[in-house]
Design an enzyme around this catalytic site. Structure first.
Site, PDB file in Angstrom:
ATOM      1  N   HIS A 308       8.097  61.716  81.750  1.00 21.53           N
ATOM      2  CA  HIS A 308       8.998  60.777  82.444  1.00 21.53           C
ATOM      3  C   HIS A 308       8.190  59.663  83.137  1.00 21.53           C
ATOM      4  O   HIS A 308       7.208  60.013  83.734  1.00 21.53           O
ATOM      5  CB  HIS A 308      10.099  61.609  83.237  1.00 21.53           C
ATOM      6  N   ASP A 365      16.551  65.082  78.226  1.00 15.92           N
ATOM      7  CA  ASP A 365      16.670  64.977  76.599  1.00 15.92           C
ATOM      8  C   ASP A 365      16.235  66.320  76.088  1.00 15.92           C
ATOM      9  O   ASP A 365      16.561  66.428  74.803  1.00 15.92           O
ATOM     10  CB  ASP A 365      15.996  63.871  76.157  1.00 15.92           C
TER      11      ASP A 365
HETATM   12  N1  ACO Z   1       3.622  63.866  74.822  1.00 20.31           N
HETATM   13  C1  ACO Z   1       2.238  63.642  74.977  1.00 20.31           C
HETATM   14  N2  ACO Z   1       1.621  62.926  75.961  1.00 20.31           N
HETATM   15  C2  ACO Z   1       2.400  62.195  76.612  1.00 20.31           C
HETATM   16  C3  ACO Z   1       3.766  62.145  76.564  1.00 20.31           C
HETATM   17  C4  ACO Z   1       4.352  62.898  75.600  1.00 20.31           C
HETATM   18  N3  ACO Z   1       5.773  62.994  75.716  1.00 20.31           N
HETATM   19  N4  ACO Z   1       4.047  61.509  77.599  1.00 20.31           N
HETATM   20  C5  ACO Z   1       2.954  61.023  78.032  1.00 20.31           C
HETATM   21  N5  ACO Z   1       2.066  61.467  77.472  1.00 20.31           N
HETATM   22  C6  ACO Z   1       0.452  61.191  77.925  1.00 20.31           C
HETATM   23  C7  ACO Z   1       0.079  59.656  77.603  1.00 20.31           C
HETATM   24  O1  ACO Z   1      -0.487  59.570  76.275  1.00 20.31           O
HETATM   25  C8  ACO Z   1      -0.780  59.571  78.918  1.00 20.31           C
HETATM   26  O2  ACO Z   1      -2.224  60.273  78.444  1.00 20.31           O
HETATM   27  P1  ACO Z   1      -3.482  59.387  79.017  1.00 20.31           P
HETATM   28  O3  ACO Z   1      -3.364  59.470  80.610  1.00 20.31           O
HETATM   29  O4  ACO Z   1      -4.736  60.529  78.291  1.00 20.31           O
HETATM   30  O5  ACO Z   1      -3.387  58.099  78.522  1.00 20.31           O
HETATM   31  C9  ACO Z   1      -0.291  60.173  80.069  1.00 20.31           C
HETATM   32  O6  ACO Z   1       0.468  61.332  79.533  1.00 20.31           O
HETATM   33  C10 ACO Z   1       0.420  59.421  80.985  1.00 20.31           C
HETATM   34  O7  ACO Z   1       1.672  58.658  80.015  1.00 20.31           O
HETATM   35  P2  ACO Z   1       2.320  57.436  80.067  1.00 20.31           P
HETATM   36  O8  ACO Z   1       2.398  56.598  78.978  1.00 20.31           O
HETATM   37  O9  ACO Z   1       1.681  56.748  81.433  1.00 20.31           O
HETATM   38  O10 ACO Z   1       3.619  57.689  80.963  1.00 20.31           O
HETATM   39  P3  ACO Z   1       4.784  56.724  81.132  1.00 20.31           P
HETATM   40  O11 ACO Z   1       5.105  57.047  82.246  1.00 20.31           O
HETATM   41  O12 ACO Z   1       4.340  55.209  80.689  1.00 20.31           O
HETATM   42  O13 ACO Z   1       5.845  57.362  79.894  1.00 20.31           O
HETATM   43  C11 ACO Z   1       7.540  58.271  78.820  1.00 20.31           C
HETATM   44  C12 ACO Z   1       6.899  58.033  80.077  1.00 20.31           C
HETATM   45  C13 ACO Z   1       7.812  56.872  78.007  1.00 20.31           C
HETATM   46  C14 ACO Z   1       8.942  58.756  79.147  1.00 20.31           C
HETATM   47  C15 ACO Z   1       6.663  59.163  78.158  1.00 20.31           C
HETATM   48  O14 ACO Z   1       6.339  60.412  78.933  1.00 20.31           O
HETATM   49  C16 ACO Z   1       7.214  59.589  76.814  1.00 20.31           C
HETATM   50  O15 ACO Z   1       7.170  58.862  75.780  1.00 20.31           O
HETATM   51  N6  ACO Z   1       7.775  60.752  76.577  1.00 20.31           N
HETATM   52  C17 ACO Z   1       8.404  60.886  75.399  1.00 20.31           C
HETATM   53  C18 ACO Z   1       9.724  60.276  75.209  1.00 20.31           C
HETATM   54  C19 ACO Z   1      10.903  60.826  75.943  1.00 20.31           C
HETATM   55  O16 ACO Z   1      11.096  61.998  75.992  1.00 20.31           O
HETATM   56  N7  ACO Z   1      11.569  60.058  76.750  1.00 20.31           N
HETATM   57  C20 ACO Z   1      12.804  60.035  77.452  1.00 20.31           C
HETATM   58  C21 ACO Z   1      12.491  59.864  78.812  1.00 20.31           C
HETATM   59  S1  ACO Z   1      13.893  60.315  79.789  1.00 20.31           S
HETATM   60  C22 ACO Z   1      15.200  59.209  79.735  1.00 20.31           C
HETATM   61  O17 ACO Z   1      14.964  58.084  79.143  1.00 20.31           O
HETATM   62  C23 ACO Z   1      16.593  59.948  79.927  1.00 20.31           C
END
Ligand code: ACO
Length: 431
Positions: A308, A365
């Site tokens: 998130h 979700d």
């Molecule tokens: N699976 C695997 N790795 C992940 C995931 C994931 N779901 N989410 C984040 N990471 C990793 C990233 O690759 C990053 O790794 P690194 O540090 O080695 O580069 C680290 O975790 C931090 O990730 P960010 O991209 O900085 O997280 P950000 O805060 O930008 O993204 C987001 C948040 C978009 C929700 C992300 O976690 C994601 O894509 N999740 C999957 C999609 C999802 O479930 N979205 C729903 C959100 S809730 C809503 O809208 C109601």
């Protein structure tokens, strides 16, 4: 507690006031930064930027706290229902019995879609994506009710109660209409019944077989919608505020919010989770392959429903929904192999250093789709369900923008990194 922050830049030292929110959140008030220094703050994705002051929702992502108008989400989920929470989010206080009755009546009286408007549905191909249809049909409300959508805050606020009730009620009816249209089924006319039962009737009543309300189903739907009611300055809500800040009316601003919601990193994630669980099921995999792929760091392979932008702890809504999944399926006497896969996946991820070290936990979700599936709502409609649930939050945020006499149009800056000035020279010959 500091009241000022000192910024030293070039040869200047400038003091900026510190603002403290009601829950102790601290922010540096840098509104004069550019004027004072000529510099910008670079904050790609606005992760450290407070774009507004707001009284609606408090979210502490590090500690997994979510409160609407001060009320913890756990208490609302346990004791309130969607329409009451919607009122709270929009108007700031829980409704009195009279206010609840009036709000309920307005929702019922404004549930139907104008007959002429129904023709818009027919312009879409049968297989049109529901979110694409929803954005277009919601934005058309501004054209059907121009007296409520004048793009003049003062006038639009005079009719706010009606416009807000119309928006929530009609978005619900439009979503059911999209389902009926896509499946070639006749539209149902709204009934004089509570909000969630009306949705289920609009979706599932057939010409010779009226939908009969099932209390467990109504409760579960109420919970799903309530848990989505607002979530602070997320992508779609910020979009509503940004569009609203230009003076745009509520319907138009809501349509923009729905567009923002459609992406898979935001509202589209609930659909992506179900596709992922289904793929694991179809492959007969236990999820190991998906977890390994998610750890590659590629955005395309993320474990959907995990992580998130704000929570670095368990999303409190995911905890509530995860528990509700078992209760709902038990009460309805259903089993779902995807729920078992989801639990196994969660267990594996929560014991894996990749996810633990990045503080990646299930979000709302991850489990919400399994409940919706149990209620008979098809996957294609999941993100539109999120839109119904989030409509009170968007409306409350639009209202804050429209009611702020000191508000200004949202206009972030950028750090330009393109080509420096160059002179025009024609390339080749003109045809
Ligand atoms: N699976 C695997 N790795 C992940 C995931 C994931 N779901 N989410 C984040 N990471 C990793 C990233 O690759 C990053 O790794 P690194 O540090 O080695 O580069 C680290 O975790 C931090 O990730 P960010 O991209 O900085 O997280 P950000 O805060 O930008 O993204 C987001 C948040 C978009 C929700 C992300 O976690 C994601 O894509 N999740 C999957 C999609 C999802 O479930 N979205 C729903 C959100 S809730 C809503 O809208 C109601």
């Amino acid at each position: 507690m500091p009241t000022n922050a000192l910024l030293k830049i070039d040869d200047k030292e400038i003091s900026y006031p510190v603002i403290t929110g009601s829950e102790g959140e601290k922010a540096i008030d840098a509104r004069n930064l550019r004027k004072d220094t000529g510099y910008l703050f670079y904050d790609q994705g606005y992760g450290n930027t407070g774009s507004c002051e707001s009284c609606i929702t408090y979210l502490d992502g590090d500690n997994g706290i979510l409160r609407h108008r001060g009320y913890p989400i756990e208490q609302l989920a346990e004791q309130s229902e969607f329409v009451e929470t919607a009122y709270l989010v929009i108007y700031g206080e829980l409704p009195s019995p009279e206010q609840r009755k009036r709000f309920g009546t307005m929702l019922r009286e404004n549930a139907a879609i104008d007959t002429q408007m129904m023709r818009i549905f027919e312009g879409f191909p049968r297989g049109a994506p529901p979110m694409g249809m929803l954005t277009s049909i919601v934005s058309s409300l501004a054209a059907y009710y121009p007296h409520l959508a004048t793009n003049n805050f003062e006038k639009d606020l005079e009719n706010f109660d009606l416009t807000a009730a119309m928006a929530i009620s009609k978005i619900r009816t439009i979503v059911a209409g999209i389902y009926r249209y896509r499946h070639g089924l006749p539209f149902n006319y709204p009934k004089d019944v509570p909000f969630c039962d009306n949705f289920l009737h609009l979706m599932f009543s057939e010409p010779y077989k009226e939908y009969a309300a099932i209390p467990e189903v109504t409760r579960a739907l109420n919970l799903i919608l309530l848990l989505h009611a607002d979530h602070e300055q997320n992508c779609s809500t910020s979009t509503v505020r940004m569009v609203g800040s230009s003076g745009a009316n509520l319907f138009t601003s809501l349509a923009a919010g729905i567009c923002a919601l459609s992406g898979p990193l935001h509202g589209g994630a609930n659909t992506a989770v179900m596709q992922m669980l289904q793929a694991i099921h179809d492959e007969g995999d236990d999820g190991t392959r998906f977890i390994a792929a998610a750890k590659s760091g590629s955005k395309a392979n993320r474990l959907m429903g995990f992580g998130h932008a704000v929570y670095r702890n368990y999303d409190p809504r995911a905890r509530i929904i995860g528990h509700a999944c078992d209760v709902v399926l038990n009460k309805l006497g259903k089993t779902d192999p995807l729920l078992d896969i989801a639990k196994r996946l969660e267990h594996s991820a929560l014991n894996d250093d990749y996810f633990l070290s990045r503080k990646l936990y299930p979000n709302v979700d991850f489990y919400s789709g399994i409940i919706m599936r149990a209620l008979g709502i098809p996957t294609e409609l999941f993100t539109t369900m999120f839109a119904i649930g989030r409509s009170p939050g968007w409306i409350a945020n639009w209202k804050e923008v429209a009611s702020n006499p000191k508000g200004r149009i949202y206009r972030p800056r950028q750090v330009y990194v393109g080509p420096v000035k160059r002179d025009y020279v024609l390339i080749g010959k003109r045809g």
